[in-house]
Scaffold this motif. Sequence first.
Motif, short mmCIF file in Angstrom:
data_model
loop_
_atom_site.label_atom_id
_atom_site.label_comp_id
_atom_site.label_asym_id
_atom_site.label_seq_id
_atom_site.Cartn_x
_atom_site.Cartn_y
_atom_site.Cartn_z
N GLY A 167 0.79 -1.22 0.00
CA GLY A 167 0.00 0.00 0.00
C GLY A 167 0.82 1.27 0.00
N LEU A 168 2.10 1.17 0.34
CA LEU A 168 2.99 2.34 0.39
C LEU A 168 4.24 2.05 -0.44
N PRO A 169 4.08 1.88 -1.74
CA PRO A 169 5.21 1.44 -2.57
C PRO A 169 6.33 2.46 -2.69
N ASP A 170 6.07 3.72 -2.36
CA ASP A 170 7.09 4.75 -2.49
C ASP A 170 7.88 4.96 -1.20
N ARG A 171 7.62 4.15 -0.19
CA ARG A 171 8.33 4.28 1.08
C ARG A 171 9.15 3.03 1.36
N ARG A 172 10.20 3.21 2.15
CA ARG A 172 10.95 2.04 2.60
C ARG A 172 10.23 1.47 3.81
N VAL A 173 9.82 0.22 3.70
CA VAL A 173 9.05 -0.43 4.76
C VAL A 173 9.89 -1.56 5.34
N ARG A 174 9.95 -1.59 6.66
CA ARG A 174 10.73 -2.59 7.37
C ARG A 174 9.85 -3.16 8.49
N ALA A 175 9.93 -4.46 8.70
CA ALA A 175 9.22 -5.09 9.81
C ALA A 175 10.25 -5.56 10.84
N LEU A 176 9.91 -5.42 12.11
CA LEU A 176 10.76 -5.84 13.22
C LEU A 176 9.96 -6.79 14.08
N VAL A 177 10.36 -8.08 14.10
CA VAL A 177 9.58 -9.09 14.81
C VAL A 177 10.52 -10.04 15.55
N GLY A 178 9.94 -10.76 16.50
CA GLY A 178 10.66 -11.84 17.17
C GLY A 178 10.54 -13.14 16.39
N ASP A 179 11.29 -14.12 16.80
CA ASP A 179 11.31 -15.38 16.06
C ASP A 179 9.99 -16.12 16.13
N LEU A 180 9.30 -16.11 17.28
CA LEU A 180 8.02 -16.80 17.36
C LEU A 180 6.97 -16.10 16.52
N THR A 181 7.00 -14.79 16.49
CA THR A 181 6.09 -14.04 15.61
C THR A 181 6.35 -14.40 14.16
N PHE A 182 7.62 -14.50 13.79
CA PHE A 182 7.99 -14.87 12.42
C PHE A 182 7.46 -16.26 12.09
N LEU A 183 7.69 -17.21 12.97
CA LEU A 183 7.27 -18.59 12.70
C LEU A 183 5.76 -18.72 12.68
N HIS A 184 5.08 -17.91 13.50
CA HIS A 184 3.62 -17.98 13.56
C HIS A 184 2.98 -17.58 12.24
N ASP A 185 3.64 -16.72 11.46
CA ASP A 185 3.08 -16.26 10.19
C ASP A 185 4.06 -16.49 9.06
N VAL A 186 4.84 -17.57 9.15
CA VAL A 186 5.84 -17.80 8.11
C VAL A 186 5.17 -17.99 6.75
N GLY A 187 3.91 -18.43 6.74
CA GLY A 187 3.19 -18.54 5.48
C GLY A 187 2.99 -17.21 4.79
N GLY A 188 3.15 -16.12 5.53
CA GLY A 188 3.06 -14.80 4.93
C GLY A 188 4.18 -14.52 3.93
N LEU A 189 5.23 -15.36 3.95
CA LEU A 189 6.30 -15.22 2.95
C LEU A 189 5.89 -15.73 1.59
N LEU A 190 4.81 -16.49 1.55
CA LEU A 190 4.40 -17.10 0.28
C LEU A 190 3.62 -16.10 -0.56
N VAL A 191 4.22 -15.67 -1.63
CA VAL A 191 3.58 -14.78 -2.60
C VAL A 191 3.48 -15.53 -3.91
N PRO A 192 2.27 -15.81 -4.38
CA PRO A 192 2.14 -16.54 -5.66
C PRO A 192 2.94 -15.87 -6.77
N ALA A 193 3.42 -16.68 -7.68
CA ALA A 193 4.30 -16.18 -8.75
C ALA A 193 3.60 -15.18 -9.65
#
Length: 594
Positions: free
Chosen positions: A457-483
Motif C-alpha cells: 500500500g505504500l510502494p514509495d516508502r521504505r518499509v521494514r518489519a521488526l519481529v521476534g522469532d516466534l512471531t515470524f514462525l507464527h506467520d511464516v506462510g506470509g512469505l508465500l507470494v504466488p508467482a
Amino acid sequence: MTAGAAPHAAPAPHAARVLVAALAAHGVRDVVLAPGSRSAPLAYALAEAALPDAERPAGAPSIALHVRVDERSAAFLALGLARAAAVAGPPRPVAVVTTSGTAVANLHPAVLEAHHAGVPLLLLTADRPHELRGTGANQTTVQAGIFGPAVRLDADVPAPTGRAGEDRDVRHLVSRAVAAALGSRTGDPGPVHLDLAYREPLVPGTGDPWPGADAAGLVEVAPRPAGDPAGPALADLPRPVVVVAGDGAGPDARRLAEAGGWPLLAEPSSGARGGAHALAAYRVLLGDPALGGRVRSVVLLGRPTLSRPVQALLARDDVDLTVVAPGGSGWPDAGRAADRVLTGIPAGWFDGPADDPAWLRAWQAADAAARDAVDALLDDDPAAPPTRSTPPLTGPRAVRAVAAACVPGDVLVVGSSNPVRDLDLTARWAEPPVVLANRGLAGIDGMLSTAAGIALGLPDRRVRALVGDLTFLHDVGGLLVPATEPAVDLQVVVLNDAGGSIFATLEHGAPERARTFERVFGTPHTADLAALCAGYGVRHVRVSDETALAAALAAPGRGLSVVEVRVDRADRRGLGERLTAAVRDAARAAAGPA
C-alpha cells in the motif's frame, strides 16, 4: 430479469459484477482474494476488474487484486493495506474474499484485530444457498454471525435470482457496508461481514457483458460533522500535567504536549513519538516520586497497551484523568478512573500559555540521563560478556540499531512482545518514521502479512518489519507470494533468540519458577530460518554483531528479504533488571538532592 443484465446471464456472476462495481464506486481500490470454488463469481469479476486498462471489459471498474492461498494471511494482508491507506490519505476499506467453510473462520484473528484497532475491512465470504444449509452439504456451516460483536454490520445475503430490483439492492447493501466499515455515521470504524450466498452456475458465460452504468441504490453517506468538543477550561486541570499517547493517538497528542509545555509519554505506535517533549524512559520515570509521583492530571489519547506503570498512573485516585476518544461507543479506561471523556481536544487547549517550564525540564533532564545510562549499559554490560556460544547482541541493542536505521518517511512495522517494548526504550528519534503495530489485541498473529500489506500500500516508502522469532514462525506462510502476484518490497528483521523471551521479563521468569519456565513459556525451538526462507524463495542473511546488522539495514534491496539477528535470551530477565536500575539511578542523579 435484472435491469442491466444480458439475456440468459447467470444471476451469481452478474450479482458479483454489480457488487464489485459498487465497491469501486465507493472508493474501494484493493481486494484480497483467497481462491475457492463457491467464491468463483467474485473471483471472475475481480480478475476482470484487475486487468490493464486496454484489456478491461467495458463497464468493469479498476480494482487492484491481491491473491493469497491462506485466508489468515489474506485477511492480515488486507489489514495492512487498510492501514497503509490511512497513512497515505483518508482511510478507505479493503475487502477480503473467501470461499465457504473453514476459510471463513480463518479470517477471525484479523477481524478481531481490526475490531479493536478500528481498521475498516470488508469481509466478503461466499456461502452455499440457504436451502443447502443444515443438510450436511459439503463445505457448509453457519457463517452468518460467525464473528459475533466484532463486526460493525453483519448481513446474511440470499443467493441472487435475477429478480427485478436486485442490482439496486446489492448497491444499497454495499453503500451501507462501506459506511459502517468507515464509521461514517458512528465514528467507530471496523470490520463488516457480508455473507454472500451463490447458486450454480458460478461461472460467467462467454461474452456476457458487465452491467451498464447505474447509480440506483448507491448512497452517499456523509461523515459525522466535526466541531469544537466541549470540555473544561484548560486552567481547571489540576497541575502538574502529562500527556499519555497510546496506540493510534495521532499527532494531536504531540501538539497538545508542546502547546501546554507538558511531558509526552508516547508509545512508538502512537503517531506522536517525536519532538523534545517525547520521553523514552517514561515507564521507569513514572516510579520516581519527584516525577511520576507528582502528576496530578493526565490527558490520554489513543489506547495505552505497553506499560503497567502507565496503567497504574491512569488508575490512581489522586490523578485527574481526561480521556480523548473521538469515535465509537466506548473509550480506553482499564482502571475505571476517568473523570471525563471528550470527543476531541477543545481548541482552546492549544492556545496556551505553557505551564511552568521547570516541570518539563525535570522530566527531560531525567530522561536524557536515563538514555545515556541505557546506551552505556547496552554498549558495555560487564554482567553479560559475549562468548563463543553467546551472541554479542542483546535484543534491546539490536532494536536500537534498527531504530537508528529508520528515518522520517520510512515505515517501521513492529511486532508485539519484546520488540515493541525494546523500541519504546531505545528509540532516539527527533522526527520519527511512521511506526505501525497490531496493538488492537497485541497478538503475534499475521505480522508478516500485515507488513506485506503495508508495503504494497505504500510502494514509495521504505518499509521494514521488526519481529521476534516466534512471531515470524507464527506467520511464516506470509512469505508465500504466488508467482503471478506483484513483488513485495519489504525487509523483515527477525530477532531470533530461539523462544519466547518476553515471558522471562514477567513474573513467570522468576528464578523460583525456572523448573517449568522453558517448556510452557520459553518454548525453545531449533527451527532453521534460513532453510525456511530458501524454501519460500526469499533472500536471507544472518548477522550476529552490530556492524553486520547496520550493513544489512543500510542496503535492504528490492523485493522481500529477511535479516535474521541472533540474540541471546539467557540473561534477558537480568538485563531488564539492570536497565531498570540504571534508568532509576540516572534519573535520581539528574534530579539532584531532594
